[in-house]
Design a protein around this motif. Sequence first.
Motif, short mmCIF file in Angstrom:
data_model
loop_
_atom_site.label_atom_id
_atom_site.label_comp_id
_atom_site.label_asym_id
_atom_site.label_seq_id
_atom_site.Cartn_x
_atom_site.Cartn_y
_atom_site.Cartn_z
N SER A 45 0.85 -1.18 0.00
CA SER A 45 0.00 0.00 0.00
C SER A 45 0.89 1.24 0.00
O SER A 45 1.67 1.44 0.92
N PRO A 46 0.81 2.08 -1.04
CA PRO A 46 1.70 3.23 -1.11
C PRO A 46 1.39 4.30 -0.08
O PRO A 46 2.17 5.20 0.14
N GLY A 47 0.25 4.21 0.57
CA GLY A 47 -0.12 5.21 1.56
C GLY A 47 -1.41 4.79 2.22
O GLY A 47 -1.80 3.64 2.16
N THR A 48 -2.05 5.74 2.86
CA THR A 48 -3.31 5.43 3.52
C THR A 48 -4.48 5.75 2.59
O THR A 48 -4.35 6.55 1.66
N TYR A 49 -5.61 5.11 2.85
CA TYR A 49 -6.78 5.28 2.01
C TYR A 49 -7.95 5.75 2.85
O TYR A 49 -8.01 5.50 4.05
N THR A 50 -8.88 6.41 2.20
CA THR A 50 -10.11 6.87 2.85
C THR A 50 -11.30 6.46 2.00
O THR A 50 -11.15 6.13 0.82
N ILE A 51 -12.48 6.47 2.61
CA ILE A 51 -13.69 6.15 1.87
C ILE A 51 -13.85 7.12 0.70
O ILE A 51 -13.73 8.33 0.85
N GLY A 52 -14.09 6.57 -0.48
CA GLY A 52 -14.28 7.40 -1.67
C GLY A 52 -13.01 7.70 -2.43
O GLY A 52 -13.06 8.28 -3.51
N SER A 53 -11.85 7.31 -1.89
CA SER A 53 -10.58 7.54 -2.60
C SER A 53 -10.36 6.41 -3.61
O SER A 53 -11.05 5.40 -3.61
N VAL A 54 -9.38 6.59 -4.48
CA VAL A 54 -9.03 5.58 -5.47
C VAL A 54 -8.13 4.55 -4.80
O VAL A 54 -7.14 4.89 -4.16
N GLY A 55 -8.49 3.27 -4.95
CA GLY A 55 -7.75 2.20 -4.31
C GLY A 55 -6.52 1.78 -5.10
O GLY A 55 -6.26 2.30 -6.19
N PRO A 56 -5.75 0.83 -4.59
CA PRO A 56 -4.51 0.41 -5.25
C PRO A 56 -4.72 -0.23 -6.61
O PRO A 56 -3.81 -0.23 -7.44
N ALA A 57 -5.91 -0.76 -6.88
CA ALA A 57 -6.19 -1.35 -8.18
C ALA A 57 -6.97 -0.41 -9.08
O ALA A 57 -7.44 -0.80 -10.16
N GLY A 58 -7.13 0.84 -8.65
CA GLY A 58 -7.84 1.82 -9.46
C GLY A 58 -9.33 1.86 -9.24
O GLY A 58 -10.05 2.56 -9.96
N GLY A 59 -9.83 1.09 -8.24
CA GLY A 59 -11.26 1.10 -7.93
C GLY A 59 -11.59 2.16 -6.90
O GLY A 59 -10.77 3.00 -6.56
N TRP A 60 -12.82 2.09 -6.38
CA TRP A 60 -13.30 3.05 -5.40
C TRP A 60 -13.33 2.41 -4.01
O TRP A 60 -14.00 1.41 -3.80
N VAL A 61 -12.60 3.00 -3.07
CA VAL A 61 -12.53 2.45 -1.72
C VAL A 61 -13.84 2.70 -0.99
O VAL A 61 -14.34 3.83 -0.96
N PHE A 62 -14.41 1.62 -0.41
CA PHE A 62 -15.66 1.80 0.34
C PHE A 62 -15.58 1.25 1.76
O PHE A 62 -16.53 1.36 2.52
N TYR A 63 -14.44 0.68 2.12
CA TYR A 63 -14.22 0.25 3.50
C TYR A 63 -12.73 0.31 3.77
O TYR A 63 -11.91 -0.07 2.92
N VAL A 64 -12.34 0.81 4.94
CA VAL A 64 -10.93 0.85 5.33
C VAL A 64 -10.78 0.44 6.79
O VAL A 64 -11.69 0.63 7.61
N THR A 65 -9.63 -0.13 7.10
CA THR A 65 -9.29 -0.42 8.48
C THR A 65 -8.95 0.89 9.19
O THR A 65 -8.76 1.93 8.55
N ASN A 66 -8.86 0.84 10.50
CA ASN A 66 -8.64 2.07 11.28
C ASN A 66 -7.36 2.79 10.90
O ASN A 66 -7.28 4.02 10.98
N ASP A 67 -6.32 2.04 10.49
CA ASP A 67 -5.07 2.69 10.10
C ASP A 67 -5.06 3.18 8.66
O ASP A 67 -4.11 3.81 8.21
N GLY A 68 -6.12 2.87 7.90
CA GLY A 68 -6.23 3.34 6.52
C GLY A 68 -5.36 2.59 5.53
O GLY A 68 -5.29 2.98 4.36
N LEU A 69 -4.70 1.53 5.97
CA LEU A 69 -3.77 0.82 5.09
C LEU A 69 -4.45 -0.27 4.26
O LEU A 69 -3.96 -0.63 3.18
#
Length: 212
Positions: A45-69
């Motif tokens: 994971s190049p960084g942390t993710y948030t809901i609605g951000s672009v995920g590592p595969a280019g999709g839309w993130v809709f769930y993240v762990t508490n650390d965002g990784l």
Amino acid sequence: MIWKIRLGILVCLGGFLGVLPAHADIEIGSSSIEFPDGSVQSTASPGTYTIGSVGPAGGWVFYVTNDGLHGLEAAPVDQVVPPDPTAAGWGCYDTDLSGFDVDRIGRGAANTEDIIRGCPWTNPQSAATTASEYVSPSGYFDWYLPSIEELQLMRENIGQGNANVGGFANDVYWSSSEVSSTQAWSSQFFFADNKIPDDKRTKRGVRAIRTF
């Protein structure tokens, strides 16, 4: 460190265990997964993710762990949606896949694998097969059909329950959660918090997801 797993990959995600589709002799390194055909897929994971951000595969993130990784991302586009003639039925009509009906978040991958294994006669355009055969533009191929709770979470976080950043259609999408021998759960993205026990033969939309 490299682990060699023959039966599948266990992924710990925010307190649940999900099973990714099984492969023989998968080698898991600290930042990548190598498959038997020699292909390598990054897991870093190049960084942390948030809901609605672009995920590592280019999709839309809709769930993240508490650390965002880590989390779940939906494919950037639908695989099929009616009235597309290739829109998918659920498959396995009049077959009760006992034990393959888990609804919870984290179960979609195992449900998808169970459906494909339990219904070798299923139409190639079934929802589970359609989701599992998707390859994203970035080359990721570990996608699967979401469970009904995963599907509803997509609606709530990136669908028409929240600005529709995922670009979902005003239509019905299949989940991988079974209801009975003739029905499975689907979700209507146009109406709020709605799930439907749907005839398995009905053509519905498919939006694959993956774990990262």
